[in-house]
Scaffold this motif. Structure first.
Motif, PDB file in Angstrom:
ATOM      1  N   LEU A   1     -65.838 -11.423 -23.507  1.00  9.31           N
ATOM      2  CA  LEU A   1     -64.428 -11.030 -23.397  1.00  9.31           C
ATOM      3  C   LEU A   1     -63.663 -11.973 -22.479  1.00  9.31           C
ATOM      4  N   LEU A   2     -64.325 -12.462 -21.444  1.00 11.00           N
ATOM      5  CA  LEU A   2     -63.703 -13.430 -20.553  1.00 11.00           C
ATOM      6  C   LEU A   2     -63.422 -14.746 -21.280  1.00 11.00           C
ATOM      7  N   ALA A   3     -64.362 -15.169 -22.129  1.00 10.05           N
ATOM      8  CA  ALA A   3     -64.166 -16.392 -22.912  1.00 10.05           C
ATOM      9  C   ALA A   3     -63.018 -16.227 -23.904  1.00 10.05           C
ATOM     10  N   ILE A   4     -62.935 -15.054 -24.531  1.00 10.88           N
ATOM     11  CA  ILE A   4     -61.827 -14.794 -25.464  1.00 10.88           C
ATOM     12  C   ILE A   4     -60.498 -14.831 -24.730  1.00 10.88           C
ATOM     13  N   SER A   5     -60.436 -14.225 -23.552  1.00  7.52           N
ATOM     14  CA  SER A   5     -59.187 -14.241 -22.796  1.00  7.52           C
ATOM     15  C   SER A   5     -58.837 -15.651 -22.330  1.00  7.52           C
ATOM     16  N   PHE A   6     -59.849 -16.470 -22.018  1.00 13.45           N
ATOM     17  CA  PHE A   6     -59.588 -17.857 -21.650  1.00 13.45           C
ATOM     18  C   PHE A   6     -58.989 -18.628 -22.825  1.00 13.45           C
ATOM     19  N   LEU A   7     -59.502 -18.390 -24.036  1.00 13.96           N
ATOM     20  CA  LEU A   7     -58.938 -19.032 -25.223  1.00 13.96           C
ATOM     21  C   LEU A   7     -57.494 -18.601 -25.455  1.00 13.96           C
ATOM     22  N   ILE A   8     -57.225 -17.321 -25.251  1.00 11.69           N
ATOM     23  CA  ILE A   8     -55.858 -16.823 -25.419  1.00 11.69           C
ATOM     24  C   ILE A   8     -54.929 -17.494 -24.414  1.00 11.69           C
ATOM     25  N   VAL A   9     -55.373 -17.598 -23.177  1.00  8.66           N
ATOM     26  CA  VAL A   9     -54.554 -18.198 -22.125  1.00  8.66           C
ATOM     27  C   VAL A   9     -54.311 -19.679 -22.382  1.00  8.66           C
ATOM     28  N   THR A  10     -55.239 -20.330 -23.066  1.00 10.15           N
ATOM     29  CA  THR A  10     -55.094 -21.758 -23.339  1.00 10.15           C
ATOM     30  C   THR A  10     -54.286 -22.026 -24.599  1.00 10.15           C
ATOM     31  N   ILE A  11     -54.529 -21.261 -25.648  1.00 11.93           N
ATOM     32  CA  ILE A  11     -53.943 -21.551 -26.958  1.00 11.93           C
ATOM     33  C   ILE A  11     -52.534 -20.984 -27.122  1.00 11.93           C
ATOM     34  N   VAL A  12     -52.274 -19.798 -26.617  1.00 10.51           N
ATOM     35  CA  VAL A  12     -50.958 -19.175 -26.816  1.00 10.51           C
ATOM     36  C   VAL A  12     -49.830 -20.008 -26.198  1.00 10.51           C
ATOM     37  N   PRO A  13     -49.959 -20.528 -24.962  1.00  7.21           N
ATOM     38  CA  PRO A  13     -48.873 -21.385 -24.468  1.00  7.21           C
ATOM     39  C   PRO A  13     -48.673 -22.650 -25.302  1.00  7.21           C
ATOM     40  N   LEU A  14     -49.766 -23.191 -25.837  1.00  8.27           N
ATOM     41  CA  LEU A  14     -49.637 -24.368 -26.692  1.00  8.27           C
ATOM     42  C   LEU A  14     -48.844 -24.036 -27.948  1.00  8.27           C
ATOM     43  N   ILE A  15     -49.137 -22.912 -28.554  1.00 10.79           N
ATOM     44  CA  ILE A  15     -48.398 -22.491 -29.757  1.00 10.79           C
ATOM     45  C   ILE A  15     -46.932 -22.249 -29.414  1.00 10.79           C
ATOM     46  N   CYS A  16     -46.681 -21.603 -28.271  1.00 13.64           N
ATOM     47  CA  CYS A  16     -45.297 -21.362 -27.855  1.00 13.64           C
ATOM     48  C   CYS A  16     -44.549 -22.667 -27.607  1.00 13.64           C
ATOM     49  N   GLN A  17     -45.217 -23.607 -26.962  1.00 12.66           N
ATOM     50  CA  GLN A  17     -44.580 -24.895 -26.703  1.00 12.66           C
ATOM     51  C   GLN A  17     -44.316 -25.632 -28.004  1.00 12.66           C
ATOM     52  N   LEU A  18     -45.247 -25.549 -28.953  1.00  9.62           N
ATOM     53  CA  LEU A  18     -45.028 -26.213 -30.240  1.00  9.62           C
ATOM     54  C   LEU A  18     -43.864 -25.589 -30.992  1.00  9.62           C
ATOM     55  N   ILE A  19     -43.726 -24.268 -30.881  1.00 14.81           N
ATOM     56  CA  ILE A  19     -42.586 -23.594 -31.515  1.00 14.81           C
ATOM     57  C   ILE A  19     -41.285 -24.021 -30.832  1.00 14.81           C
ATOM     58  N   ALA A  20     -41.326 -24.149 -29.501  1.00 18.15           N
ATOM     59  CA  ALA A  20     -40.131 -24.534 -28.747  1.00 18.15           C
ATOM     60  C   ALA A  20     -39.855 -26.027 -28.814  1.00 18.15           C
ATOM     61  N   LEU A  21     -40.740 -26.795 -29.433  1.00 13.11           N
ATOM     62  CA  LEU A  21     -40.561 -28.241 -29.524  1.00 13.11           C
ATOM     63  C   LEU A  21     -39.275 -28.616 -30.257  1.00 13.11           C
ATOM     64  N   ARG A  22     -38.895 -27.817 -31.235  1.00 16.20           N
ATOM     65  CA  ARG A  22     -37.654 -28.074 -31.965  1.00 16.20           C
ATOM     66  C   ARG A  22     -36.451 -27.987 -31.028  1.00 16.20           C
ATOM     67  N   LYS A  23     -36.473 -26.981 -30.137  1.00 19.69           N
ATOM     68  CA  LYS A  23     -35.388 -26.866 -29.155  1.00 19.69           C
ATOM     69  C   LYS A  23     -35.433 -28.023 -28.161  1.00 19.69           C
ATOM     70  N   LEU A  24     -36.632 -28.432 -27.809  1.00 21.22           N
ATOM     71  CA  LEU A  24     -36.797 -29.537 -26.867  1.00 21.22           C
ATOM     72  C   LEU A  24     -36.207 -30.823 -27.431  1.00 21.22           C
ATOM     73  N   ASN A  25     -36.402 -31.052 -28.708  1.00 22.12           N
ATOM     74  CA  ASN A  25     -35.868 -32.262 -29.344  1.00 22.12           C
ATOM     75  C   ASN A  25     -34.349 -32.253 -29.419  1.00 22.12           C
ATOM     76  N   LYS A  26     -33.742 -31.053 -29.440  1.00 20.87           N
ATOM     77  CA  LYS A  26     -32.291 -30.961 -29.543  1.00 20.87           C
ATOM     78  C   LYS A  26     -31.577 -31.147 -28.206  1.00 20.87           C
ATOM     79  N   ILE A  27     -32.299 -31.022 -27.107  1.00 25.05           N
ATOM     80  CA  ILE A  27     -31.679 -31.172 -25.795  1.00 25.05           C
ATOM     81  C   ILE A  27     -31.346 -32.646 -25.572  1.00 25.05           C
ATOM     82  N   GLN A  28     -30.120 -32.898 -25.202  1.00 23.61           N
ATOM     83  CA  GLN A  28     -29.632 -34.259 -24.991  1.00 23.61           C
ATOM     84  C   GLN A  28     -29.448 -34.515 -23.499  1.00 23.61           C
ATOM     85  N   PRO A  29     -29.434 -35.788 -23.097  1.00 21.87           N
ATOM     86  CA  PRO A  29     -29.222 -36.091 -21.676  1.00 21.87           C
ATOM     87  C   PRO A  29     -27.917 -35.535 -21.117  1.00 21.87           C
TER      88      PRO A  29
END
Length: 138
Positions: free
Chosen positions: A104-132
């Protein structure tokens, strides 16, 4: 039967709540850092470099929470195992196997590692739209 249903419900709701909190934390970090991201782009950072910085920062926050939660859960598990070890058969059902705890600890470690990556990838579109110029707007 009721206890098994309640335990499954609590586990599922805890996992969902954790995932929702990580998603919300990631979304808030991006929206609050819009001017910082614009400034980084203005000084020459590429989107991939900004993405890596934000992801590492998010991992630091989630790993800190993971470490605190792991320490607390180890203490609670060890305490409950010690308390119920010399009880009658019914009470010994509450003892948690350390192998299961590790899985269960290993599963929670995977969740903690993968979920932020997925969130960041989803937010990547917004990141690309931000201008200087957005660094000056806030």
């Amino acid at each position: 039967n009721i206890f098994s249903f309640a335990s499954v419900f609590l586990i599922i709701s805890t996992v969902l709540l954790s995932v929702i909190m990580i998603i919300q934390s990631t979304a808030n970090a991006l929206s609050l850092r819009k001017s910082d991201i614009g400034l980084l782009k203005a000084i020459g950072y590429k989107n991939s470099q900004i993405f890596a910085c934000l992801y590492c920062e998010q991992l630091r926050v989630t790993f800190t929470g993971f470490a605190v939660g792991t320490i607390i859960s180890i203490i609670v598990t060890a305490g409950s195992n010690f308390f119920f070890a010399n009880r009658n058969f019914i009470d010994r059902l509450y003892i948690i196997n350390w192998g299961t705890f590790g899985i269960l600890l290993a599963i929670s470690f995977l969740i903690v590692t993968i979920v932020p990556l997925i969130c960041q990838l989803i937010a990547l579109r917004k990141l690309n739209k931000i201008q200087p110029k957005d660094a000056m707007n806030e």
